[in-house]
Design a protein around this motif. Structure first.
Motif, PDB file in Angstrom:
ATOM      1  N   MET A 246      34.779  59.694  32.146  1.00  0.00           N
ATOM      2  CA  MET A 246      34.381  59.731  33.549  1.00  0.00           C
ATOM      3  C   MET A 246      33.007  59.100  33.751  1.00  0.00           C
ATOM      4  SD  MET A 246      34.167  62.988  36.193  1.00  0.00           S
ATOM      5  CE  MET A 246      32.613  63.657  35.591  1.00  0.00           C
ATOM      6  N   PHE A 247      32.094  59.328  32.797  1.00  0.00           N
ATOM      7  CA  PHE A 247      30.734  58.820  32.940  1.00  0.00           C
ATOM      8  C   PHE A 247      30.565  57.399  32.399  1.00  0.00           C
ATOM      9  CE2 PHE A 247      29.761  63.482  32.970  1.00  0.00           C
ATOM     10  CZ  PHE A 247      29.248  63.519  34.255  1.00  0.00           C
ATOM     11  N   THR A 248      31.342  57.040  31.389  1.00  0.00           N
ATOM     12  CA  THR A 248      31.153  55.731  30.762  1.00  0.00           C
ATOM     13  C   THR A 248      32.200  54.703  31.186  1.00  0.00           C
ATOM     14  OG1 THR A 248      32.476  56.331  28.808  1.00  0.00           O
ATOM     15  CG2 THR A 248      30.105  56.817  28.748  1.00  0.00           C
ATOM     16  N   GLY A 249      33.352  55.157  31.691  1.00  0.00           N
ATOM     17  CA  GLY A 249      34.427  54.244  32.066  1.00  0.00           C
ATOM     18  C   GLY A 249      34.004  53.171  33.060  1.00  0.00           C
ATOM     19  N   PRO A 250      33.411  53.547  34.208  1.00  0.00           N
ATOM     20  CA  PRO A 250      32.988  52.527  35.181  1.00  0.00           C
ATOM     21  C   PRO A 250      31.959  51.551  34.632  1.00  0.00           C
ATOM     22  CG  PRO A 250      33.053  54.702  36.200  1.00  0.00           C
ATOM     23  CD  PRO A 250      33.230  54.914  34.729  1.00  0.00           C
ATOM     24  N   LEU A 255      30.693  46.020  32.329  1.00  0.00           N
ATOM     25  CA  LEU A 255      30.281  45.169  31.210  1.00  0.00           C
ATOM     26  C   LEU A 255      31.356  44.142  30.854  1.00  0.00           C
ATOM     27  CD1 LEU A 255      28.611  47.794  28.822  1.00  0.00           C
ATOM     28  CD2 LEU A 255      27.460  45.988  30.097  1.00  0.00           C
ATOM     29  N   LEU A 256      32.612  44.513  31.071  1.00  0.00           N
ATOM     30  CA  LEU A 256      33.724  43.635  30.700  1.00  0.00           C
ATOM     31  C   LEU A 256      34.317  42.910  31.897  1.00  0.00           C
ATOM     32  CD1 LEU A 256      35.561  46.112  28.272  1.00  0.00           C
ATOM     33  CD2 LEU A 256      34.020  44.247  27.642  1.00  0.00           C
ATOM     34  N   SER A 257      33.605  42.924  33.024  1.00  0.00           N
ATOM     35  CA  SER A 257      34.151  42.384  34.270  1.00  0.00           C
ATOM     36  C   SER A 257      34.430  40.878  34.221  1.00  0.00           C
ATOM     37  CB  SER A 257      33.206  42.690  35.438  1.00  0.00           C
ATOM     38  OG  SER A 257      31.923  42.126  35.206  1.00  0.00           O
ATOM     39  N   ASN A 258      33.876  40.186  33.233  1.00  0.00           N
ATOM     40  CA  ASN A 258      34.109  38.741  33.121  1.00  0.00           C
ATOM     41  C   ASN A 258      35.470  38.421  32.508  1.00  0.00           C
ATOM     42  OD1 ASN A 258      31.606  38.025  34.224  1.00  0.00           O
ATOM     43  ND2 ASN A 258      30.593  38.189  32.238  1.00  0.00           N
ATOM     44  N   TYR A 259      36.117  39.431  31.970  1.00  0.00           N
ATOM     45  CA  TYR A 259      37.418  39.221  31.344  1.00  0.00           C
ATOM     46  C   TYR A 259      38.538  39.589  32.325  1.00  0.00           C
ATOM     47  CZ  TYR A 259      34.666  39.055  27.048  1.00  0.00           C
ATOM     48  OH  TYR A 259      33.742  38.731  26.094  1.00  0.00           O
ATOM     49  N   PHE A 267      39.797  52.536  35.137  1.00  0.00           N
ATOM     50  CA  PHE A 267      38.553  52.684  35.890  1.00  0.00           C
ATOM     51  C   PHE A 267      38.197  51.452  36.713  1.00  0.00           C
ATOM     52  CE2 PHE A 267      38.378  55.419  32.159  1.00  0.00           C
ATOM     53  CZ  PHE A 267      38.225  56.649  32.774  1.00  0.00           C
ATOM     54  N   ALA A 268      38.901  50.363  36.511  1.00  0.00           N
ATOM     55  CA  ALA A 268      38.697  49.184  37.347  1.00  0.00           C
ATOM     56  C   ALA A 268      39.442  49.322  38.670  1.00  0.00           C
ATOM     57  CB  ALA A 268      39.168  47.932  36.616  1.00  0.00           C
ATOM     58  N   ASN A 269      40.297  50.347  38.767  1.00  0.00           N
ATOM     59  CA  ASN A 269      41.159  50.476  39.937  1.00  0.00           C
ATOM     60  C   ASN A 269      40.943  51.748  40.753  1.00  0.00           C
ATOM     61  OD1 ASN A 269      43.244  48.122  39.492  1.00  0.00           O
ATOM     62  ND2 ASN A 269      43.038  49.103  37.493  1.00  0.00           N
ATOM     63  N   THR A 270      40.249  52.738  40.203  1.00  0.00           N
ATOM     64  CA  THR A 270      40.119  54.016  40.913  1.00  0.00           C
ATOM     65  C   THR A 270      39.179  53.944  42.117  1.00  0.00           C
ATOM     66  OG1 THR A 270      38.461  54.651  39.250  1.00  0.00           O
ATOM     67  CG2 THR A 270      40.704  55.476  38.945  1.00  0.00           C
ATOM     68  N   ASN A 271      38.263  52.986  42.123  1.00  0.00           N
ATOM     69  CA  ASN A 271      37.343  52.843  43.260  1.00  0.00           C
ATOM     70  C   ASN A 271      37.957  51.911  44.304  1.00  0.00           C
ATOM     71  OD1 ASN A 271      35.179  52.742  45.013  1.00  0.00           O
ATOM     72  ND2 ASN A 271      34.004  51.313  43.761  1.00  0.00           N
ATOM     73  N   ILE A 281      36.239  43.954  41.443  1.00  0.00           N
ATOM     74  CA  ILE A 281      35.587  43.711  40.154  1.00  0.00           C
ATOM     75  C   ILE A 281      36.070  42.396  39.555  1.00  0.00           C
ATOM     76  CG2 ILE A 281      35.387  44.566  37.789  1.00  0.00           C
ATOM     77  CD1 ILE A 281      35.457  47.386  38.923  1.00  0.00           C
ATOM     78  N   VAL A 282      37.371  42.149  39.666  1.00  0.00           N
ATOM     79  CA  VAL A 282      37.958  40.909  39.177  1.00  0.00           C
ATOM     80  C   VAL A 282      38.549  40.159  40.367  1.00  0.00           C
ATOM     81  CG1 VAL A 282      39.702  39.872  37.679  1.00  0.00           C
ATOM     82  CG2 VAL A 282      38.486  41.918  36.925  1.00  0.00           C
ATOM     83  N   GLU A 283      38.190  38.899  40.499  1.00  0.00           N
ATOM     84  CA  GLU A 283      38.675  38.103  41.620  1.00  0.00           C
ATOM     85  C   GLU A 283      40.203  38.050  41.620  1.00  0.00           C
ATOM     86  OE1 GLU A 283      38.063  33.606  43.522  1.00  0.00           O
ATOM     87  OE2 GLU A 283      36.974  34.228  41.714  1.00  0.00           O
ATOM     88  N   GLY A 284      40.781  38.283  42.794  1.00  0.00           N
ATOM     89  CA  GLY A 284      42.237  38.256  42.912  1.00  0.00           C
ATOM     90  C   GLY A 284      42.864  39.626  42.937  1.00  0.00           C
ATOM     91  N   MET A 285      42.101  40.668  42.567  1.00  0.00           N
ATOM     92  CA  MET A 285      42.629  42.033  42.627  1.00  0.00           C
ATOM     93  C   MET A 285      42.824  42.445  44.081  1.00  0.00           C
ATOM     94  SD  MET A 285      40.469  44.087  39.679  1.00  0.00           S
ATOM     95  CE  MET A 285      41.123  45.684  40.216  1.00  0.00           C
ATOM     96  N   THR A 286      43.874  43.216  44.339  1.00  0.00           N
ATOM     97  CA  THR A 286      44.149  43.709  45.685  1.00  0.00           C
ATOM     98  C   THR A 286      44.305  45.221  45.658  1.00  0.00           C
ATOM     99  OG1 THR A 286      46.554  43.500  45.429  1.00  0.00           O
ATOM    100  CG2 THR A 286      45.351  41.556  46.249  1.00  0.00           C
TER     101      THR A 286
END
Length: 316
Positions: A246-250, A255-259, A267-271, A281-286
């Motif tokens: 919960m604390f480190t996932g976001p 840190l890995l957002s370039n991939y 955790f890339a999708n819960t917000n 976070i990643v271009e193209g996500m909906t």
């Protein structure tokens, strides 16, 4: 014959008979009271008194930033939207929402859903694992009720606890906010930029939406803790892993957002607010993609819990 409602009632009775449950509820109330008293008697900000001058200064800074980005050939949607909202406030005499007001306090209190998530993880981590560690699981399973119903009653009890804490937080924030800051400005709307224009929204609806967005992460961490508790029969392991993620996932996702593949991490999708007042976070996500990923993770967590609990041998 024990009904499913009786199972849920029994689980709730066991939960609320524990002193720790009431300590957690008390800590939530204490934290909210602390935020209110600090804002009322310590913060003492007068920025809202001269809000028009403050807003005009801010607009000058935003216009300067907008010109700089335009010269570089880069658009800045956020700055343009904020400028439009600020001009709308000045034209219609709508001051910005500040902490020393009912709505401002209620908005600030939504951040305490993090505490609710923490306490809910503790409940979810122990509601199954403790039955094994205390040896009461055998007594539970000799009842003429299927294992699925027993596990479902525990899962629903945990969800009801989380919902109850959120409702308590919302209700008491309104009461505390009214007592500390009064109800002046209660008619003030929330302003958003939609389809090229500023739109007024009901403030209560906006605050409820904040709870809704914040609760997505809460319920996913609850489900994860419940799954680990069921699979490994260890409440400490479930609490440790869930809180760590919960604390480190976001932060890990950032840190890995370039991939490109990072968009498949939970955790890339819960917000989901990244789609309403930010950029993905990643271009193209909906939003549809993120909701789909959340549902996939939820189904995996629940399926693992049910399959392993159904097959586990507890006779030894």
């Amino acid at each position: 014959m024990v009904s499913f409602i009786d199972l849920i009632r029994n689980e709730n009775m066991k939960l609320y008979k524990r002193t720790g449950t009431w300590v957690m509820i008390g800590l939530i109330i204490l934290a909210m009271s602390g935020v209110g008293l600090f804002t009322k008697f310590v913060l003492d900000s007068d920025a809202h008194i001269n809000w028009k001058e403050e807003l005009k200064t801010e607009n000058m800074q935003l216009e300067s930033a907008l010109k700089d980005t335009e010269q570089m050939g880069v658009g800045n949607d956020y700055v343009e939207q904020q400028l439009a909202i600020n001009h709308y406030r000045l034209e219609n005499d709508y001051p910005p929402v500040h902490s020393e007001s009912l709505w401002g306090f209620m908005i600030d209190v939504t951040n305490l859903t993090g505490f609710v998530a923490l306490f809910t993880i503790v409940v979810a981590a122990g509601i199954v694992a403790n039955e094994f560690s205390w040896g009461t699981i055998k007594l539970l399973l000799i009842r003429p009720v299927s294992r699925s119903k027993i596990l479902l009653s525990k899962f629903i009890t945990t969800i009801l606890f989380a919902i109850g804490m959120i409702i308590l937080l919302f209700s008491l924030s309104f009461i505390f906010g009214s007592l500390l800051f009064g109800v002046s400005g209660v008619e003030q709307p929330h302003l958003v930029y939609q389809d090229g224009q500023v739109v007024e929204q009901n403030m209560i609806t906006y605050i409820i939406s904040l709870y809704g967005f914040n609760s997505i992460d809460l319920f996913m961490m609850l489900t994860l803790a419940f799954m680990i508790s069921t699979v490994f029969r260890s409440s400490s392991l479930a609490i440790g892993i869930s809180l760590f993620l919960m604390f480190t996932g976001p932060q890990l996702v950032q840190l890995l957002s370039n991939y490109e593949w990072v968009k498949y991490i939970l955790f890339a999708n819960t917000n989901l607010q990244q789609y309403t007042n930010g950029t993905p976070i990643v271009e193209g996500m909906t939003m549809t993609f993120s909701i789909s990923m959340i549902m996939i993770y939820f189904i995996i967590f629940v399926a693992l819990s049910w399959v392993i609990f159904e097959k586990r041998d507890v006779t030894a």
